[in-house]
Design a protein around this motif. Structure first.
Motif, PDB file in Angstrom:
ATOM      1  N   MET A   1      35.764   4.743 -26.560  1.00 43.74           N
ATOM      2  CA  MET A   1      35.874   3.737 -24.856  1.00 43.74           C
ATOM      3  C   MET A   1      37.273   3.057 -25.183  1.00 43.74           C
ATOM      4  O   MET A   1      37.878   2.795 -24.292  1.00 43.74           O
TER       5      MET A   1
ATOM      6  N   ASP B   1      30.907  -4.559 -25.779  1.00 49.52           N
ATOM      7  CA  ASP B   1      29.709  -3.755 -25.894  1.00 49.52           C
ATOM      8  C   ASP B   1      28.548  -4.233 -26.342  1.00 49.52           C
ATOM      9  O   ASP B   1      28.301  -5.307 -27.045  1.00 49.52           O
TER      10      ASP B   1
ATOM     11  N   THR C   1      27.654  -1.180 -21.367  1.00 45.57           N
ATOM     12  CA  THR C   1      26.514  -0.834 -22.334  1.00 45.57           C
ATOM     13  C   THR C   1      26.182   0.986 -21.172  1.00 45.57           C
ATOM     14  O   THR C   1      26.537   0.941 -20.266  1.00 45.57           O
ATOM     15  N   GLY C   2      25.945   1.653 -21.913  1.00 52.25           N
ATOM     16  CA  GLY C   2      25.608   3.053 -21.762  1.00 52.25           C
ATOM     17  C   GLY C   2      23.977   3.333 -21.545  1.00 52.25           C
ATOM     18  O   GLY C   2      23.704   4.473 -21.440  1.00 52.25           O
ATOM     19  N   THR C   3      23.463   2.259 -21.945  1.00 51.10           N
ATOM     20  CA  THR C   3      22.348   2.287 -21.312  1.00 51.10           C
ATOM     21  C   THR C   3      21.607   2.678 -20.376  1.00 51.10           C
ATOM     22  O   THR C   3      21.910   2.058 -19.392  1.00 51.10           O
TER      23      THR C   3
ATOM     24  N   ARG D   1      28.650  -0.281 -16.371  1.00 54.66           N
ATOM     25  CA  ARG D   1      27.544   0.792 -17.155  1.00 54.66           C
ATOM     26  C   ARG D   1      28.661   1.492 -17.810  1.00 54.66           C
ATOM     27  O   ARG D   1      29.182   2.158 -16.923  1.00 54.66           O
ATOM     28  N   LYS D   2      28.443   2.193 -18.561  1.00 53.59           N
ATOM     29  CA  LYS D   2      29.094   3.024 -19.397  1.00 53.59           C
ATOM     30  C   LYS D   2      28.453   4.702 -19.092  1.00 53.59           C
ATOM     31  O   LYS D   2      26.975   4.434 -18.407  1.00 53.59           O
ATOM     32  N   PRO D   3      29.244   5.425 -18.199  1.00 50.25           N
ATOM     33  CA  PRO D   3      30.546   5.914 -18.364  1.00 50.25           C
ATOM     34  C   PRO D   3      30.532   5.051 -17.079  1.00 50.25           C
ATOM     35  O   PRO D   3      30.323   5.432 -16.091  1.00 50.25           O
TER      36      PRO D   3
END
Length: 111
Positions: free
Chosen positions: A1, A40, A70-72, A91-93
């Protein structure tokens, strides 16, 4: 990222530093003047929320911009980010346009 961030935000006078964990964030902050952090939420040793809470004891929101990422999957992450003192949230992605938009908000807030 971090490659996407560095590649997308190629601008004059911008330097990027990458920290793998909360301890490295602290070390960078002690040695370099930082204006904006992409934080992150999930990092080894000390998560982004904890690091932000510690940073906010020394830096107010308008002096150091912190953008949480975050990707959670869940509904509470964004709320927790703002409660800890972060200025923005991704928010990832996320795509390059979302990144540019949140960074543009930061640039406009300091000008």
């Amino acid at each position: 990222m971090h490659e996407l961030i560095a590649y997308t935000l190629v601008l004059p006078k911008i330097e990027f530093y990458h920290a793998y964990n909360g301890e490295e964030v602290y070390n960078i902050l002690m040695s370099v003047n930082i204006d904006c952090i992409f934080m992150d939420l999930v990092m080894p040793y000390s998560g982004g929320v904890k690091v932000t809470e510690i940073i906010r004891k020394a830096y107010v929101k308008d002096k150091m911009h912190i953008i949480g990422m975050t990707g959670t999957v869940g509904g509470e992450e964004e709320k927790v980010c703002f409660e800890s003192g972060m200025n923005a949230f991704l928010r990832k992605p996320f795509d390059s346009q979302e990144l540019v938009d949140v960074f543009k908000e930061y640039i406009e807030s300091v000008n």
